[in-house]
Motif scaffolding. Structure first.
Motif, PDB file in Angstrom:
ATOM      1  N   ASN A  97      19.152 -22.666   4.100  1.00 27.50           N
ATOM      2  CA  ASN A  97      19.512 -21.726   5.332  1.00 27.50           C
ATOM      3  C   ASN A  97      19.030 -22.216   6.653  1.00 27.50           C
ATOM      4  O   ASN A  97      19.850 -22.450   7.549  1.00 27.50           O
ATOM      5  N   VAL A  98      17.924 -23.012   6.632  1.00 31.82           N
ATOM      6  CA  VAL A  98      17.461 -23.661   7.745  1.00 31.82           C
ATOM      7  C   VAL A  98      18.138 -24.515   8.291  1.00 31.82           C
ATOM      8  O   VAL A  98      18.750 -24.794   9.543  1.00 31.82           O
ATOM      9  N   GLY A  99      18.832 -25.413   7.309  1.00 27.39           N
ATOM     10  CA  GLY A  99      19.847 -26.628   7.626  1.00 27.39           C
ATOM     11  C   GLY A  99      21.076 -26.344   7.785  1.00 27.39           C
ATOM     12  O   GLY A  99      21.821 -27.324   7.983  1.00 27.39           O
ATOM     13  N   LYS A 100      21.385 -25.008   7.576  1.00 30.05           N
ATOM     14  CA  LYS A 100      22.899 -24.620   7.560  1.00 30.05           C
ATOM     15  C   LYS A 100      23.782 -25.264   8.776  1.00 30.05           C
ATOM     16  O   LYS A 100      24.892 -25.767   8.374  1.00 30.05           O
ATOM     17  N   PHE A 101      23.229 -25.374   9.774  1.00 30.05           N
ATOM     18  CA  PHE A 101      23.989 -25.789  11.051  1.00 30.05           C
ATOM     19  C   PHE A 101      23.830 -27.308  11.524  1.00 30.05           C
ATOM     20  O   PHE A 101      24.162 -27.745  12.482  1.00 30.05           O
ATOM     21  N   GLU A 116       9.704 -29.911   9.257  1.00 27.32           N
ATOM     22  CA  GLU A 116       9.239 -29.641  10.558  1.00 27.32           C
ATOM     23  C   GLU A 116       9.068 -28.213  10.890  1.00 27.32           C
ATOM     24  O   GLU A 116       8.140 -27.472  11.112  1.00 27.32           O
ATOM     25  N   LEU A 117      10.297 -27.531  10.741  1.00 28.13           N
ATOM     26  CA  LEU A 117      10.432 -26.047  11.079  1.00 28.13           C
ATOM     27  C   LEU A 117       9.958 -24.985  10.005  1.00 28.13           C
ATOM     28  O   LEU A 117       9.284 -24.071  10.478  1.00 28.13           O
ATOM     29  N   LEU A 118      10.021 -25.608   8.927  1.00 28.04           N
ATOM     30  CA  LEU A 118       9.255 -24.602   7.815  1.00 28.04           C
ATOM     31  C   LEU A 118       7.782 -24.611   8.007  1.00 28.04           C
ATOM     32  O   LEU A 118       7.197 -23.711   7.784  1.00 28.04           O
ATOM     33  N   ARG A 146      15.749 -21.093  11.384  1.00 31.82           N
ATOM     34  CA  ARG A 146      17.313 -21.381  11.579  1.00 31.82           C
ATOM     35  C   ARG A 146      17.782 -21.490  12.993  1.00 31.82           C
ATOM     36  O   ARG A 146      18.487 -22.503  13.274  1.00 31.82           O
ATOM     37  N   VAL A 147      17.380 -20.596  13.779  1.00 25.58           N
ATOM     38  CA  VAL A 147      17.896 -20.502  15.121  1.00 25.58           C
ATOM     39  C   VAL A 147      17.331 -21.854  15.830  1.00 25.58           C
ATOM     40  O   VAL A 147      17.892 -22.307  17.101  1.00 25.58           O
ATOM     41  N   LEU A 148      16.151 -22.299  15.666  1.00 23.44           N
ATOM     42  CA  LEU A 148      15.562 -23.374  16.567  1.00 23.44           C
ATOM     43  C   LEU A 148      16.019 -24.671  15.808  1.00 23.44           C
ATOM     44  O   LEU A 148      15.709 -25.560  16.781  1.00 23.44           O
ATOM     45  N   ALA A 149      16.724 -24.908  14.856  1.00 24.56           N
ATOM     46  CA  ALA A 149      16.951 -26.016  14.165  1.00 24.56           C
ATOM     47  C   ALA A 149      17.815 -26.943  15.230  1.00 24.56           C
ATOM     48  O   ALA A 149      17.513 -28.247  15.062  1.00 24.56           O
TER      49      ALA A 149
END
Length: 308
Positions: A97-101, A116-118, A146-149
């Protein structure tokens, strides 16, 4: 610079927002506050391009932000929006989900970014767990990651910490807003939580009756509100006459003294941890003040306003 000029937005022929205009510099953290239904979420959706306003223009630098009338897929590539429903994919993992985009051309860099984001949102141990098994607060933390990715230039957050437990919220809030400031990401936050507003906002906009009631720094709004409505958004507030002037006074600004013109009869005490919030009656109106100790009902005390 983000430039907002909204003349009117209506929903089902009912006007929701009118004459909303402001500008914010790159890297600024701005909060939108106001009672439920005042239009905060609608304003974020309009700025992101999910809704069309009846009349108005929106620019990020020289790029005009346009809504669904002009874009088959709403939204702008330099901007991200976190809604209250999170919109996660339930049958893929947290990491996916975090890496979706994120691009798959550089898989190692992608995984490093996800990790890093997790770590930032304290969800590392859930990387391989499917989103459908998460609690509401955990989903919200994943949605934040996810929005920060892709490190957007502009980030719009709608009640970003509302589902997160208090014991975790304070630390997470500090981490997220510090990260956004370090990355110089321009951030607009719609929130009911004064802890989102007071400690981390550069500017605050108060929305009431479809338009901007006040706009100032958190300190200015807190210590010198022009309206009782604004002061009440930060907690209990008294509107009492002191020395012939009607003043807005917070409970912590009133101190018990031996004698004064403000004579109060105690109605009830509320335990708040380090102090008690005392409800009293002064000239047939309700007054709230703080005291270290409980006070018996019907006791008479005298108050004075502290100079802060």
């Amino acid at each position: 610079m983000l430039k907002i000029n909204l003349n009117n937005f209506s929903y089902l022929n009912v006007s929701v927002l009118e004459n909303i205009g402001f500008e914010i510099e790159k890297g600024t953290q701005l909060s939108l506050i106001g009672e439920s239904g005042c239009g905060k979420s609608s304003l974020l959706k309009i700025i992101y391009g999910l809704l069309d306003c009846d009349n108005g223009t929106f620019f990020w630098n020289d790029i005009q932000i346009l809504g669904p009338k002009f874009h088959l897929v709403p939204g702008m590539p330099f901007m991200k929006y976190l809604a209250q429903d999170f919109d996660l994919m339930p049958f893929i993992t947290v990491g996916e989900n975090v890496g979706k985009f994120l691009s798959n051309f550089y898989p190692k860099e992608k995984q490093n970014r996800i990790d890093e984001l997790l770590e930032l949102v304290e969800m590392t141990e859930f990387k391989h767990v499917k989103a459908k098994f998460l609690s509401g607060g955990q989903m919200q933390r994943v949605a934040l990651a996810r929005v920060l990715a892709q490190e957007p230039e502009v980030l719009l957050l709608d009640e970003p910490f509302s589902h997160i437990d208090n014991f975790r919220k304070n630390d997470l809030r500090r981490k997220i807003f510090t990260y956004l400031k370090e990355k110089q990401i321009t951030t607009l936050v719609a929130s009911h939580d004064i802890n989102d507003v007071l400690s981390f906002s550069d500017e605050v906009i108060v929305i009431k009756d479809k338009t901007i009631l006040e706009k100032a720094s958190p300190k200015e709004l807190y210590f010198s509100p022009k309206h009782k409505y604004t002061a009440a958004l930060f907690g209990e507030v008294n509107e009492i006459e002191i020395d012939g002037q009607l003043q807005l006074v917070y409970p912590h600004q009133l101190q018990v003294v031996e004698n004064s013109k403000i004579q109060v009869e105690v109605v009830k005490s509320y335990f708040k941890g380090k102090h008690f919030l005392i409800e009293g009656k002064f000239r047939n109106q309700t007054v709230f003040f703080e005291n270290e100790n409980d006070m018996p009902k019907a006791s008479i005390v005298y108050l004075k306003k502290l100079d802060l």
